[in-house]
Design an enzyme around this catalytic site. Structure first.
Site, PDB file in Angstrom:
ATOM      1  N   LYS A 191     -69.267 -14.585 -48.574  1.00  0.00           N
ATOM      2  CA  LYS A 191     -69.375 -14.051 -49.923  1.00  0.00           C
ATOM      3  C   LYS A 191     -70.790 -14.270 -50.455  1.00  0.00           C
ATOM      4  CE  LYS A 191     -64.602 -15.331 -51.235  1.00  0.00           C
ATOM      5  NZ  LYS A 191     -64.031 -14.000 -51.488  1.00  0.00           N
ATOM      6  N   ARG A 222     -54.219 -13.724 -46.353  1.00  0.00           N
ATOM      7  CA  ARG A 222     -53.064 -13.063 -45.735  1.00  0.00           C
ATOM      8  C   ARG A 222     -52.709 -13.690 -44.392  1.00  0.00           C
ATOM      9  NH1 ARG A 222     -56.356  -7.532 -45.917  1.00  0.00           N
ATOM     10  NH2 ARG A 222     -57.152  -8.701 -47.707  1.00  0.00           N
TER      11      ARG A 222
END
Length: 494
Positions: A272, A346
């Site tokens: 990020k 996930r």
């Protein structure tokens, strides 16, 4: 702290509702006599406002045993909702807190309409008293003293026992939501996966719940390759946390909560940018929501079986971290091609859901700060939802409407399933692309729920607030704590 009385006595402050249609309610008329007609003058001059969430303070100047009256504007009765009431009372309790009021009463019946009865009002009042006055738990050396509300009295003609019960339930909902807020606001060097597990164990022991905390070696034996892959780069050991609440004699109709517990997310090798990384201590908002719900369940003891599973680790960069192009094997046996290490939540949830099923979950609700895509789609006030079972989703939706935590259903089409199954090297890929990002993430998780009734809640937009609001300060909101608990309470009533 909470009391119920039929008659008004001496208090520092009394909270009274004002609707547009009832500028001269029976209570206001009686009070106006003590004020020698001055209240009516204030109403006519609009010094006492009936507009939604307007708060007008009137000092009694010794004319009554109450020091100050706080009149709360609620607008027209036809537009009066639980959301209006929550916001108005949240703002009111903030005002009382700022005034350092320690003894307050609420004229409960003045807030009652055909839409909301006294039990509803009592629950909401006790709930938002905690929510609205919550303060960030900081690490500053200069600690400021805080004056707390010590006595809160509900004045009502209704049955005292029922009102006391509603006050208790509301208080528990508010307190547990604040517990979740505190967890989300904690810095990542303080709240590691180990510390999160310790918190969960303390919660379980307090409420006499069974629990399991799987260590890395046990996860390896069970084949939890998805969670372990996310953990590869970290010096902090992963934890698979499970709390087990038995509300029935038989282990049937088990609701399984699965909360994403990523204690810090750098994105891994799919790194990020700085501005996207700051704040990622909150990437365990799903875990906090689940633990907050379990706190409520532990206090209120509904007749329902519940499992809470939290796959927890941080996601960092190192020489041992997992990489794009890796192929990993989940606990379910399904293989996954990693296309994006920043789609790690996930992966953790995949093993969490499989483990919840192994423990006996018959219904699954996962909660996660999962995608920026859901914020683009729905903003910061609505949680995105996906499901493979409309009946279960309707029950979650009803619970969310009762708590005023908005959710909106996103679709799962066969073409979405085809996209997450599109890999030359594995059964699934973890990131088909930016288009429909929130839908792709939820669809991926659904591959592990399989035929078990399942609802996915993406709280990336609702888990934190960028600014102060009527129900609390900027920072963590405790999103979905009250909805999850209400869902269980309603299951228990069936």
């Amino acid at each position: 702290m909470f009391q119920v009385q039929k008659e008004l006595a001496s208090h520092e402050a009394v909270v009274v509702a004002l609707f547009e249609e009832e500028k001269t309610s029976s209570f206001v008329q009686e009070l106006d006599k003590a004020f020698e007609g001055q209240l009516q003058v204030l109403l006519e001059e609009k010094e006492l406002s009936t507009k939604k969430k307007a708060i007008s303070k009137v000092h009694s100047l010794g004319k009554t045993d109450v020091k100050r009256y706080y009149f709360v504007g609620l607008g027209k009765k036809e537009s009066y909702t639980t959301e209006t009431l929550r916001s108005a009372l949240g703002k009111t309790f903030k005002t009382l807190q700022a005034a350092k009021v320690q003894d307050a009463a609420i004229l409960l019946d003045s807030f009652v309409t055909e839409k909301l009865d006294a039990i509803d009002v009592a629950h909401i009042a006790a709930e938002v008293q905690g929510l609205g006055t919550y303060e960030l738990q900081t690490y500053k050396s200069d600690k400021k003293d805080r004056v707390e509300l010590e006595k809160f009295t509900a004045i009502t003609a209704e049955d005292a026992q029922e009102i006391e019960a509603a006050l208790t339930v509301g208080y528990v909902h508010g307190r547990a939501t604040n517990s979740a807020r505190t967890l989300v606001n904690m810095p990542p060097n303080v709240l590691t996966a180990t510390k999160l597990a310790e918190y969960a164990v303390e919660l379980a022991e307090k409420y006499d719940m069974d629990y399991k905390v799987l260590e890395k070696e046990e996860m390896e034996e069970l084949g939890m390759g998805a969670l372990l892959a996310v953990n590869q780069g970290s010096v902090e050991p992963p934890k698979m946390i499970a709390l087990i609440y038995k509300g029935k004699e038989e282990w049937t109709d088990v609701i399984g909560f699965v909360g994403k517990g990523i204690t810090y997310d750098t994105g891994g090798y799919s790194l990020k940018p700085r501005e996207g990384m700051v704040g990622m201590k909150g990437d365990m908002g799903g875990a906090a929501a689940v633990l907050g719900a379990m706190e409520i369940i532990g206090e209120l003891r509904p007749e329902q079986n519940v499992i809470a599973v939290i796959p927890s680790t941080d996601n960092v960069v190192s020489g041992t971290a997992f990489k794009p192009d890796d192929v990993i094997t989940s606990m379910s046996g399904k293989t996954i091609e990693v296309l994006n290490t920043d789609a790690e939540g996930r992966l953790a949830l995949a093993d969490g859901i499989t483990y919840a099923k192994k423990l006996g979950a018959n219904y699954l609700i996962d909660v996660a700060t999962l995608t920026g895509g859901v914020i683009v789609a729905l903003g910061n006030h609505t949680t995105g939802a996906m499901t493979n079972n409309e009946e279960l989703f309707e029950q979650v939706l009803e619970a969310s409407m009762e708590t005023d935590e908005s959710i909106w259903q996103l679709p799962i089409f066969d073409r979405d399933k085809e996209r997450v199954r599109n890999s030359k090297f594995a059964d699934l890929n973890n990131s088909p692309g930016r288009e429909g990002h929130a839908v792709m993430a939820g669809t991926f998780i659904g591959e592990f729920a399989e035929d078990t009734p399942w609802v996915h809640l993406d709280i990336a937009g609702t888990s934190e607030s960028s600014g102060a609001h009527d129900l609390g300060p900027a920072g963590a909101t405790g999103a979905m704590v009250r909805t999850l608990a209400t869902l269980v309470e309603r299951f228990g009533e069936e």
